[in-house]
Every structure is written in structure tokens, then in C-alpha cells.
Design a protein around this motif. Sequence first.
Motif, PDB file in Angstrom:
ATOM      1  N   LEU A   1      85.725  28.718  40.566  1.00  0.00           N
ATOM      2  CA  LEU A   1      86.730  28.290  41.526  1.00  0.00           C
ATOM      3  C   LEU A   1      86.584  26.818  41.890  1.00  0.00           C
ATOM      4  O   LEU A   1      87.584  26.148  42.172  1.00  0.00           O
ATOM      5  CB  LEU A   1      86.644  29.160  42.783  1.00  0.00           C
ATOM      6  N   SER A   2      85.360  26.307  41.850  1.00  0.00           N
ATOM      7  CA  SER A   2      85.150  24.913  42.239  1.00  0.00           C
ATOM      8  C   SER A   2      85.851  23.928  41.307  1.00  0.00           C
ATOM      9  O   SER A   2      86.030  22.762  41.655  1.00  0.00           O
ATOM     10  CB  SER A   2      83.650  24.593  42.296  1.00  0.00           C
ATOM     11  N   SER A   3      86.268  24.376  40.119  1.00  0.00           N
ATOM     12  CA  SER A   3      86.967  23.501  39.181  1.00  0.00           C
ATOM     13  C   SER A   3      88.485  23.564  39.349  1.00  0.00           C
ATOM     14  O   SER A   3      89.215  22.861  38.650  1.00  0.00           O
ATOM     15  CB  SER A   3      86.598  23.864  37.739  1.00  0.00           C
ATOM     16  N   ALA A   4      88.961  24.406  40.259  1.00  0.00           N
ATOM     17  CA  ALA A   4      90.398  24.528  40.516  1.00  0.00           C
ATOM     18  C   ALA A   4      90.871  23.364  41.391  1.00  0.00           C
ATOM     19  O   ALA A   4      90.060  22.639  41.984  1.00  0.00           O
ATOM     20  CB  ALA A   4      90.686  25.861  41.200  1.00  0.00           C
ATOM     21  N   PRO A   5      92.187  23.145  41.487  1.00  0.00           N
ATOM     22  CA  PRO A   5      92.704  22.137  42.417  1.00  0.00           C
ATOM     23  C   PRO A   5      92.146  22.337  43.824  1.00  0.00           C
ATOM     24  O   PRO A   5      91.926  23.461  44.273  1.00  0.00           O
ATOM     25  CB  PRO A   5      94.217  22.368  42.364  1.00  0.00           C
ATOM     26  N   ALA A   6      91.928  21.225  44.517  1.00  0.00           N
ATOM     27  CA  ALA A   6      91.200  21.249  45.786  1.00  0.00           C
ATOM     28  C   ALA A   6      91.828  22.179  46.814  1.00  0.00           C
ATOM     29  O   ALA A   6      91.117  22.861  47.563  1.00  0.00           O
ATOM     30  CB  ALA A   6      91.116  19.828  46.345  1.00  0.00           C
ATOM     31  N   PHE A   7      93.156  22.236  46.867  1.00  0.00           N
ATOM     32  CA  PHE A   7      93.796  23.091  47.859  1.00  0.00           C
ATOM     33  C   PHE A   7      93.493  24.562  47.607  1.00  0.00           C
ATOM     34  O   PHE A   7      93.301  25.338  48.541  1.00  0.00           O
ATOM     35  CB  PHE A   7      95.309  22.860  47.857  1.00  0.00           C
ATOM     36  N   LEU A   8      93.428  24.966  46.346  1.00  0.00           N
ATOM     37  CA  LEU A   8      93.121  26.355  46.021  1.00  0.00           C
ATOM     38  C   LEU A   8      91.683  26.700  46.394  1.00  0.00           C
ATOM     39  O   LEU A   8      91.395  27.831  46.781  1.00  0.00           O
ATOM     40  CB  LEU A   8      93.367  26.620  44.536  1.00  0.00           C
ATOM     41  N   VAL A   9      90.781  25.734  46.276  1.00  0.00           N
ATOM     42  CA  VAL A   9      89.402  25.937  46.724  1.00  0.00           C
ATOM     43  C   VAL A   9      89.382  26.181  48.231  1.00  0.00           C
ATOM     44  O   VAL A   9      88.662  27.051  48.726  1.00  0.00           O
ATOM     45  CB  VAL A   9      88.522  24.729  46.349  1.00  0.00           C
ATOM     46  N   GLU A  10      90.222  25.436  48.977  1.00  0.00           N
ATOM     47  CA  GLU A  10      90.315  25.626  50.423  1.00  0.00           C
ATOM     48  C   GLU A  10      90.859  27.016  50.768  1.00  0.00           C
ATOM     49  O   GLU A  10      90.395  27.670  51.705  1.00  0.00           O
ATOM     50  CB  GLU A  10      91.216  24.544  51.029  1.00  0.00           C
ATOM     51  N   VAL A  11      91.849  27.471  50.006  1.00  0.00           N
ATOM     52  CA  VAL A  11      92.388  28.814  50.243  1.00  0.00           C
ATOM     53  C   VAL A  11      91.304  29.867  50.012  1.00  0.00           C
ATOM     54  O   VAL A  11      91.134  30.801  50.808  1.00  0.00           O
ATOM     55  CB  VAL A  11      93.600  29.092  49.333  1.00  0.00           C
ATOM     56  N   GLY A  12      90.541  29.705  48.918  1.00  0.00           N
ATOM     57  CA  GLY A  12      89.443  30.624  48.638  1.00  0.00           C
ATOM     58  C   GLY A  12      88.408  30.638  49.741  1.00  0.00           C
ATOM     59  O   GLY A  12      87.881  31.702  50.102  1.00  0.00           O
ATOM     60  N   ALA A  13      88.124  29.470  50.307  1.00  0.00           N
ATOM     61  CA  ALA A  13      87.142  29.390  51.390  1.00  0.00           C
ATOM     62  C   ALA A  13      87.650  30.109  52.641  1.00  0.00           C
ATOM     63  O   ALA A  13      86.893  30.813  53.327  1.00  0.00           O
ATOM     64  CB  ALA A  13      86.833  27.930  51.705  1.00  0.00           C
ATOM     65  N   ALA A  14      88.937  29.947  52.946  1.00  0.00           N
ATOM     66  CA  ALA A  14      89.506  30.624  54.115  1.00  0.00           C
ATOM     67  C   ALA A  14      89.458  32.137  53.945  1.00  0.00           C
ATOM     68  O   ALA A  14      89.128  32.873  54.888  1.00  0.00           O
ATOM     69  CB  ALA A  14      90.942  30.154  54.335  1.00  0.00           C
ATOM     70  N   LEU A  15      89.777  32.625  52.738  1.00  0.00           N
ATOM     71  CA  LEU A  15      89.745  34.058  52.490  1.00  0.00           C
ATOM     72  C   LEU A  15      88.312  34.588  52.462  1.00  0.00           C
ATOM     73  O   LEU A  15      88.045  35.716  52.899  1.00  0.00           O
ATOM     74  CB  LEU A  15      90.459  34.372  51.181  1.00  0.00           C
ATOM     75  N   SER A  16      87.372  33.791  51.952  1.00  0.00           N
ATOM     76  CA  SER A  16      85.960  34.192  51.961  1.00  0.00           C
ATOM     77  C   SER A  16      85.483  34.394  53.396  1.00  0.00           C
ATOM     78  O   SER A  16      84.775  35.370  53.703  1.00  0.00           O
ATOM     79  CB  SER A  16      85.102  33.131  51.263  1.00  0.00           C
ATOM     80  N   TRP A  17      85.877  33.476  54.269  1.00  0.00           N
ATOM     81  CA  TRP A  17      85.488  33.584  55.680  1.00  0.00           C
ATOM     82  C   TRP A  17      86.092  34.830  56.309  1.00  0.00           C
ATOM     83  O   TRP A  17      85.385  35.608  56.977  1.00  0.00           O
ATOM     84  CB  TRP A  17      85.952  32.336  56.428  1.00  0.00           C
TER      85      TRP A  17
END
Length: 209
Positions: free
Chosen positions: A85-101
Amino acid sequence: MSHPLVLFDDPPDLAPPAINPATFGGATVHELDADSSIVHVRGLITGHDELVRHLSTLAGWERRRRWMYNREVDEPRLTCEYRDLSSAPAFLVEVGAALSWYCGVRYDGLWMNWYRDHHDSTSWHADRPANTQETAVVPVVSLGAARRFLIRRSEGGPSTSFAPAGGDVLIMRGRCQRDWLHSVPKQQSATGPRMSLNFSSTAQVMGQK
């Protein structure tokens, strides 16, 4: 607090996509049975149509092939995958972080489906390898036009229908991947393209948090 898209240059008259974590507080839980449920988070992502436009320019989209009965066929959709996921566009990484939380699961992978028009679809399936565990938490973010999302028990029977709007999230919890199948059928009334962001977790598959 919202997180603006930072990968692309946006025209000054268009609001960039953003994450609105406050919508987690208004999530609706739909109990499928005693062991499985779907959480519907409405409006997590704003500016989702602009996000679809941006994501459509990525180089990784492909039409995959799979075996059906005794022959190989083209899948009726496009797919783009980031195993890291860290290689995806930055906004998608942010979405993943929000869902992880919110979900309490470390999501570290992503695959995206692009339903270009009413001819594209996904047939009945469970998400692999999430279905190897007794329980799993699998979020699916919808972008663009609304499409039906159906889920039914693995042995068949009537389905439950959801119609997530652009920017909404459906989170499959419990035994959804073991006891249930889901699909996005062809829909003649589809008003435009839809993309789904499907987040995966290596730790979850390994039975960890």
C-alpha cells in the motif's frame, strides 16, 4: 480533520478529494446473522468524482483473465493492484490509514476495480485470502456512480442489497468471507463509472492484528 489529495495538481475551481473521519460516528450496522455484519459509513470521501478522474490516469489498470469452466475469459472490469500500500498514490495511503484506525486492522495492500459502464460486473465470490481466517474485517470504498452491492449466504438463497453512494464505505465483518458471497452485478440503470477500493491486510490473514 480532512486530508487533501497531494499527488496531483488540481484545477483551482475544483475541490480536491478529502477524507472526513467524522462520518465514522454515524456509521450504520446491518446484522446479517449472529456472526456476520456489514457496517455502512456514508460520505467518508468527498470529491470522489474528481478522485475517479485522477485514478483513471494510473498506468497499472489491466483487464485480467480467469478460467471459467473449461476456458479462459476476460474479466468484465479493469483492475489495478498495490500489494504494498505504501507504493500507492498518497491519498489512497491516507484512506488506508483512516480505515486501519477505525477497523483496528493494519491494512497494507490495495486492489481497485473499475466498472466502466453497465456492462462491467463482479460475480459471486468471497475475498481471498481474507476467507482463510474464521473472521475478517474487509472494507470496500465506493467512488463514482452508485451500483448495487449484493451479499447472500454461500449455499445460495435470497440476497441483501446495498447501494453505496460515491464516497461511502461498506465494511464486511465477522464471517462474511466464510459464510457469505458478494457481487456487483451488471446494472442497466448505472449512471456512470464506478471504482471500488478494496483494502487487504497481511497481518489479518496471518491471524494477527
